[in-house]
Design a protein around this motif. Structure first.
Motif, PDB file in Angstrom:
ATOM      1  N   LEU A  29      -3.878  -7.380  -5.177  1.00 41.62           N
ATOM      2  CA  LEU A  29      -4.537  -7.436  -4.166  1.00 41.62           C
ATOM      3  C   LEU A  29      -3.994  -6.260  -3.230  1.00 41.62           C
ATOM      4  O   LEU A  29      -5.149  -5.619  -2.552  1.00 41.62           O
ATOM      5  CB  LEU A  29      -4.043  -8.812  -3.103  1.00 41.62           C
ATOM      6  CG  LEU A  29      -4.620  -9.012  -1.779  1.00 41.62           C
ATOM      7  CD1 LEU A  29      -5.998  -8.892  -1.901  1.00 41.62           C
ATOM      8  CD2 LEU A  29      -4.207 -10.174  -1.054  1.00 41.62           C
ATOM      9  N   ALA A  30      -3.101  -5.694  -3.235  1.00 43.95           N
ATOM     10  CA  ALA A  30      -2.748  -4.125  -2.508  1.00 43.95           C
ATOM     11  C   ALA A  30      -3.456  -3.194  -3.229  1.00 43.95           C
ATOM     12  O   ALA A  30      -4.143  -2.384  -2.509  1.00 43.95           O
ATOM     13  CB  ALA A  30      -1.096  -3.927  -2.602  1.00 43.95           C
ATOM     14  N   THR A  31      -3.579  -3.212  -4.395  1.00 42.56           N
ATOM     15  CA  THR A  31      -4.452  -2.221  -4.991  1.00 42.56           C
ATOM     16  C   THR A  31      -5.827  -2.326  -4.657  1.00 42.56           C
ATOM     17  O   THR A  31      -6.576  -1.227  -4.450  1.00 42.56           O
ATOM     18  CB  THR A  31      -4.435  -2.150  -6.643  1.00 42.56           C
ATOM     19  OG1 THR A  31      -2.814  -2.064  -6.920  1.00 42.56           O
ATOM     20  CG2 THR A  31      -5.258  -1.261  -7.100  1.00 42.56           C
ATOM     21  N   ALA A  32      -6.497  -3.432  -4.688  1.00 43.54           N
ATOM     22  CA  ALA A  32      -7.867  -3.688  -4.078  1.00 43.54           C
ATOM     23  C   ALA A  32      -8.076  -3.068  -2.830  1.00 43.54           C
ATOM     24  O   ALA A  32      -9.266  -2.593  -2.281  1.00 43.54           O
ATOM     25  CB  ALA A  32      -8.112  -5.315  -4.442  1.00 43.54           C
ATOM     26  N   LEU A  33      -7.078  -3.230  -1.850  1.00 43.26           N
ATOM     27  CA  LEU A  33      -7.123  -3.072  -0.565  1.00 43.26           C
ATOM     28  C   LEU A  33      -6.541  -1.605  -0.239  1.00 43.26           C
ATOM     29  O   LEU A  33      -6.753  -1.099   1.021  1.00 43.26           O
ATOM     30  CB  LEU A  33      -6.299  -4.212   0.483  1.00 43.26           C
ATOM     31  CG  LEU A  33      -6.651  -5.417   0.285  1.00 43.26           C
ATOM     32  CD1 LEU A  33      -5.861  -6.380   0.869  1.00 43.26           C
ATOM     33  CD2 LEU A  33      -8.120  -5.812   0.758  1.00 43.26           C
ATOM     34  N   GLY A  34      -6.225  -1.034  -1.158  1.00 44.54           N
ATOM     35  CA  GLY A  34      -5.624   0.489  -0.817  1.00 44.54           C
ATOM     36  C   GLY A  34      -4.352   0.438  -0.108  1.00 44.54           C
ATOM     37  O   GLY A  34      -4.063   1.244   0.677  1.00 44.54           O
ATOM     38  N   ARG A  35      -3.433  -0.526  -0.140  1.00 48.44           N
ATOM     39  CA  ARG A  35      -2.256  -0.929   0.584  1.00 48.44           C
ATOM     40  C   ARG A  35      -0.981  -0.343  -0.478  1.00 48.44           C
ATOM     41  O   ARG A  35      -1.105  -0.663  -1.536  1.00 48.44           O
ATOM     42  CB  ARG A  35      -2.017  -2.225   1.146  1.00 48.44           C
ATOM     43  CG  ARG A  35      -3.525  -2.702   1.713  1.00 48.44           C
ATOM     44  CD  ARG A  35      -3.320  -2.408   3.516  1.00 48.44           C
ATOM     45  NE  ARG A  35      -4.536  -2.697   3.769  1.00 48.44           N
ATOM     46  CZ  ARG A  35      -4.760  -4.155   4.484  1.00 48.44           C
ATOM     47  NH1 ARG A  35      -3.945  -5.016   4.031  1.00 48.44           N
ATOM     48  NH2 ARG A  35      -6.250  -4.199   5.065  1.00 48.44           N
ATOM     49  N   PRO A  36      -0.067  -0.059   0.273  1.00 49.51           N
ATOM     50  CA  PRO A  36       1.429   0.160  -0.505  1.00 49.51           C
ATOM     51  C   PRO A  36       1.798  -1.123  -0.983  1.00 49.51           C
ATOM     52  O   PRO A  36       1.689  -2.182   0.044  1.00 49.51           O
ATOM     53  CB  PRO A  36       2.077   1.071   0.551  1.00 49.51           C
ATOM     54  CG  PRO A  36       1.639   0.425   1.904  1.00 49.51           C
ATOM     55  CD  PRO A  36      -0.024   0.373   1.624  1.00 49.51           C
ATOM     56  N   TYR A  37       2.553  -1.150  -2.033  1.00 46.21           N
ATOM     57  CA  TYR A  37       3.221  -2.404  -2.158  1.00 46.21           C
ATOM     58  C   TYR A  37       4.336  -2.061  -3.396  1.00 46.21           C
ATOM     59  O   TYR A  37       4.319  -1.241  -4.312  1.00 46.21           O
ATOM     60  CB  TYR A  37       2.076  -3.276  -3.333  1.00 46.21           C
ATOM     61  CG  TYR A  37       2.654  -4.729  -3.848  1.00 46.21           C
ATOM     62  CD1 TYR A  37       2.901  -5.545  -3.046  1.00 46.21           C
ATOM     63  CD2 TYR A  37       3.014  -4.864  -5.101  1.00 46.21           C
ATOM     64  CE1 TYR A  37       3.595  -6.756  -3.185  1.00 46.21           C
ATOM     65  CE2 TYR A  37       3.402  -5.796  -5.567  1.00 46.21           C
ATOM     66  CZ  TYR A  37       3.921  -6.909  -4.604  1.00 46.21           C
ATOM     67  OH  TYR A  37       4.165  -8.094  -5.164  1.00 46.21           O
TER      68      TYR A  37
END
Length: 198
Positions: free
Chosen positions: A136-144
């Motif tokens: 989900l983070a990758t799809a949203l361009g968010r750090p994880y």
């Protein structure tokens, strides 16, 4: 949600806390904008909407297992219903609470057509939280950045069940990580995901 074999048997009850992984994923879910629902994810052929529908099953399903029950397999046609932005985070939090009970780690449970120890299913639940958090983070361009101890637990499970052909209903074909890959990159590769950096 699909369970894997009894690949990992925790030696403590509870052996780990699902809370941090559940909280990280819940925060991501709560921040999904409506215009991102049809964006692709690293899960092959899954949009953000389809991934959220899957996450909407994870909390209630694994919580039933933690409470001593059995569950059917995942619904391949699951749809995302109204109220998901509030319901999924609350359900993930309740899932983590359920696994803080020693009883959640004892005995066996049926998931779909398989039966295995509840301790092993706790590992599967953690893997779902950690790996889908990255999806989900990758799809949203968010750090994880999951906790190292969570990655260690999930990696032991993933490496035990991964194969070049994939594990039907669980992982895609394992990918060979680069020689300098860190532990989380190796975990993602074992689950059939291609990390951004090899």
């Amino acid at each position: 949600m699909t369970a894997g074999p009894d690949a990992v048997e925790p030696v403590q009850e509870p052996a780990f806390d699902l809370g941090p992984a559940a909280s990280a994923l819940a925060d991501l879910v709560a921040g999904v904008p409506d215009d991102a629902l049809d964006e692709p994810t690293p899960c092959e052929a899954w949009s953000v909407r389809r991934l959220l529908a899957h996450l909407d099953e994870i909390g209630p399903g694994f919580r039933v297992v933690a409470w001593g029950g059995d569950i059917d397999g995942p619904d391949p046609g699951a749809r995302l219903h109204a109220g998901w932005r509030e319901r999924i985070p609350a359900s993930l939090d309740a899932l983590a609470v359920a696994y803080r009970s020693p009883a959640a780690w004892r005995g066996r449970a049926r998931v779909g057509e398989t039966e295995q120890s509840r301790a092993s299913l706790a590992v599967v639940a953690l893997d779902e939280l950690v790996v889908h958090g990255w999806d989900l983070a990758t799809a949203l361009g968010r750090p994880y950045a999951p906790r190292n101890e969570d990655v260690t637990v999930c990696a032991a499970f993933a490496e035990a069940v991964a194969s070049p052909e994939g594990t039907p209903g669980l992982f895609g074909p394992a990918i060979e990580p680069g020689p300098h890959a860190d532990a989380f990159t190796r975990l993602l590769a074992a689950t059939g995901r291609r990390p951004a950096v090899d």
